[in-house]
Design an enzyme around this catalytic site. Structure first.
Site, PDB file in Angstrom:
ATOM      1  N   GLY A  67      -5.817  24.481  -6.498  1.00 18.16           N
ATOM      2  CA  GLY A  67      -6.681  25.004  -5.430  1.00 18.16           C
ATOM      3  C   GLY A  67      -8.113  25.182  -5.896  1.00 18.16           C
ATOM      4  O   GLY A  67      -8.619  24.414  -6.707  1.00 18.16           O
ATOM      5  N   ARG A 226       1.230  12.627   5.141  1.00 21.77           N
ATOM      6  CA  ARG A 226       0.069  13.385   5.605  1.00 21.77           C
ATOM      7  C   ARG A 226      -0.252  13.093   7.081  1.00 21.77           C
ATOM      8  O   ARG A 226      -0.697  13.970   7.811  1.00 21.77           O
ATOM      9  CB  ARG A 226      -1.125  12.994   4.726  1.00 21.77           C
ATOM     10  CG  ARG A 226      -2.385  13.737   4.976  1.00 21.77           C
ATOM     11  CD  ARG A 226      -3.516  13.108   4.179  1.00 21.77           C
ATOM     12  NE  ARG A 226      -3.460  13.351   2.737  1.00 21.77           N
ATOM     13  CZ  ARG A 226      -3.754  14.517   2.146  1.00 21.77           C
ATOM     14  NH1 ARG A 226      -4.092  15.547   2.873  1.00 21.77           N
ATOM     15  NH2 ARG A 226      -3.702  14.630   0.835  1.00 21.77           N
ATOM     16  N   ASP A 284       4.568  19.593  -4.664  1.00 26.32           N
ATOM     17  CA  ASP A 284       3.135  19.921  -4.756  1.00 26.32           C
ATOM     18  C   ASP A 284       2.953  21.442  -4.877  1.00 26.32           C
ATOM     19  O   ASP A 284       1.959  22.000  -4.406  1.00 26.32           O
ATOM     20  CB  ASP A 284       2.378  19.368  -3.536  1.00 26.32           C
ATOM     21  CG  ASP A 284       0.889  19.207  -3.775  1.00 26.32           C
ATOM     22  OD1 ASP A 284       0.450  19.282  -4.939  1.00 26.32           O
ATOM     23  OD2 ASP A 284       0.154  19.029  -2.779  1.00 26.32           O
TER      24      ASP A 284
HETATM   25 ZN    ZN Z   1      -2.614  15.835  -4.240  1.00 27.16          ZN
END
Ligand code: ZN
Length: 388
Positions: A67, A226, A284
Site C-alpha cells: 500500500g 480486474r 494479494d
Molecule cells: Zn499487483
C-alpha cells in the site's frame, strides 16, 4: 518421527478416494489403501473421513506490508503467521509492490525468513513494480543465484500508471536475466506481472514473446479478473500457453466497479476453454484496497486478506459448481507448477508434507506444514515469541 493418517478422503488435488497417508519427517512417504505400520515413533491420526488436501500455495502476498498509495498512513501492516495458517496457506511468495522507496527487499527477505522459521515455506520475488528492478545483490540474476528464497522477479507493473512503463526490450532483458538465473540454479525463474487497468492490457507480453526469444509462460500475469476486457485478454493469453492468475481479495465497491470475483472468473475461463492447468488464484494479501467517493477521492482503505483464497475456493465449489479437484488445483498444484515448485501443492510420495484437514463444507480444521502440526482442531499450536 512418522505420522500415519488413516481414513482420509484425499484430494491430491485429483480425487484419491479414502486412503492412508504416511509422513516421514517433512515429506510424504506413501499414499495408499490400508498402510500398516506401528511402533512408538508413529503418531496415528484418524482423519475420520475428513477431506485432506494439499496446503494452499499463494503466489502473491505482500508479506512485509504494501500500500502507501494514499500517503504514509496508508502503508499496510505485515502478514501475521497465524493468519496464513488458519487460512490454510502453507507455501507463499512475498513481493514488494508500488513502494520500493520506503520498503526494501532486505526487509522482505527478513520477513520471508521469519515465516519460514515459524514453519511455512516462504519464497519471494526480487524487484518491485519498478523497471529497472531494485535488487539485493546488484542484479536479478545474482539475487536468484545467491539467495535461495528468490524464485523470480516481480510484481513488475504493466498497463498501470504506477509502473515504469517498460519497453518490450527492457522486459525481454529482464526475462533473459531470470531465465539464466533459473538455468544456473535449477529454479524455473518466473516474472510476476502486475496488470493495471490501462487499455494496453497484456499487449506488451505478446510483443516481447513475438519479438524476442521469450515464451509466454515466462510471465505470470495477475489481477486478470480486474475487469471484463482484461479477463477476455487473459483467456486468450492462457489459450496460447500462458498461465493467468486471479486475485481473490476484493471489496463490494470494486465488484460494483466491474471487478469479477475470482471464483466467477474461474468459471468463465473454464467455460471459455482455458486449459484447467493454466489458471491460478492468489490472495494479494496485505495489499491495499482503496474506496473512492463519486469524485474519485479516497474515502477509506481495506487490506487484502489471505483467507480470501479459501473463501473463493468455497464459492467456486458451492456457488459456481466447479468440481473440487479443478477448483483446488488453482490454489495448489497449478501455482506450484507456475512457480517451479514441483514438490509443493500436491499429495504425492516425495513431496513436502503440507496438508489440510477439512469438513465436507470445506471448513478448515487442521494444518500440517512441512510435516509438523501448526493448527489442530481449529486451535493454533504455536505462539509467536512476543505472545509467550
Ligand atoms: Zn499487483
Amino acid at each position: 518421527m512418522l505420522k500415519l493418517i488413516r481414513n482420509a478422503q484425499a484430494f491430491a488435488p485429483e480425487s484419491r478416494g479414502v486412503c492412508d497417508i504416511l509422513i516421514a519427517d517433512q515429506r510424504i512417504l506413501r499414499i495408499d489403501q490400508d498402510i500398516s505400520i506401528s511402533g512408538d515413533d508413529v503418531e496415528v491420526i484418524d482423519a475420520n473421513e475428513q477431506i485432506v488436501v494439499p496446503g494452499f500455495v499463494d503466489s502473491l502476498v505482500h508479506i512485509s506490508g504494501g500500500g502507501g498509495e494514499g500517503g504514509f498512513t496508508t502503508r499496510t501492516p505485515e502478514l501475521e503467521f497465524h493468519d496464513a495458517v488458519r487460512a490454510g496457506v502453507t507455501t507463499l511468495v512475498g513481493a514488494l509492490g508500488t513502494d520500493s522507496t520506503t520498503r526494501s527487499l532486505h526487509e522482505l527477505h527478513g520477513k520471508a525468513r521469519a515465516l519460514s522459521e515459524q514453519g511455512l515455506s516462504c519464497y519471494h520475488y526480487t524487484g518491485s513494480y519498478q523497471v529497472p528492478a531494485p535488487t539485493i545483490s546488484g542484479s536479478i540474476r545474482d539475487d536468484m543465484v545467491f539467495i535461495d528464497a528468490v524464485i523470480g522477479v516481480g510484481e513488475i507493473a504493466i498497463a498501470d500508471h504506477r509502473g515504469s512503463q517498460p519497453s518490450a526490450a527492457e522486459l525481454a532483458r529482464i526475462a533473459s536475466d531470470v531465465t539464466v538465473g533459473g538455468l544456473l540454479t535449477g529454479k524455473k525463474g518466473v516474472i510476476s506481472i502486475h496488470v493495471g487497468e490501462q487499455a494496453e492490457q497484456l499487449d506488451l507480453l505478446h510483443e516481447v514473446a513475438s519479438g524476442f526469444p521469450v515464451s509466454l509462460d515466462r510471465f505470470y500475469p495477475t489481477h486478470i479478473n480486474r475487469q471484463q476486457g482484461l479477463l477476455q485478454a487473459g483467456i486468450a493469453f492462457a489459450k496460447q500457453g500462458g498461465v493467468i492468475d486471479f486475485t481473490t481479495s476484493t471489496t463490494e465497491q470494486l465488484l460494483q466497479m466491474g471487478e469479477i470475483r475470482a471464483s466467477h472468473a474461474l468459471a468463465i475461463s473454464l467455460k471459455a476453454g482455458v486449459p484447467p492447468d493454466n489458471v491460478t488464484m492468489s490472495s494479494d494479501a496485505q495489499g491495499s484496497l482503496p474506496h473512492f467517493d463519486e469524485h474519485g477521492k479516497l474515502q477509506s482503505l481495506e487490506i487484502g486478506r489471505i483467507d480470501s483464497l479459501l473463501n473463493e475456493l468455497k464459492l467456486a465449489v458451492h456457488t459456481e459448481e466447479i468440481e473440487l479437484p479443478l477448483a483446488l488445483a488453482t490454489i495448489t498444484r497449478n501455482p506450484a507448477d507456475a512457480l517451479g515448485l514441483s514438490h509443493k501443492g500436491r499429495l504425492q510420495a516425495g513431496c513436502d508434507a503440507d496438508l489440510l484437514f477439512m469438513d465436507e463444507d470445506l471448513t478448515l480444521n487442521s494444518v500440517i506444514a512441512k510435516g509438523a502440526w501448526v493448527f489442530k482442531d481449529r486451535e493454533h499450536l504455536t505462539t509467536s515469541i512476543f505472545e509467550r
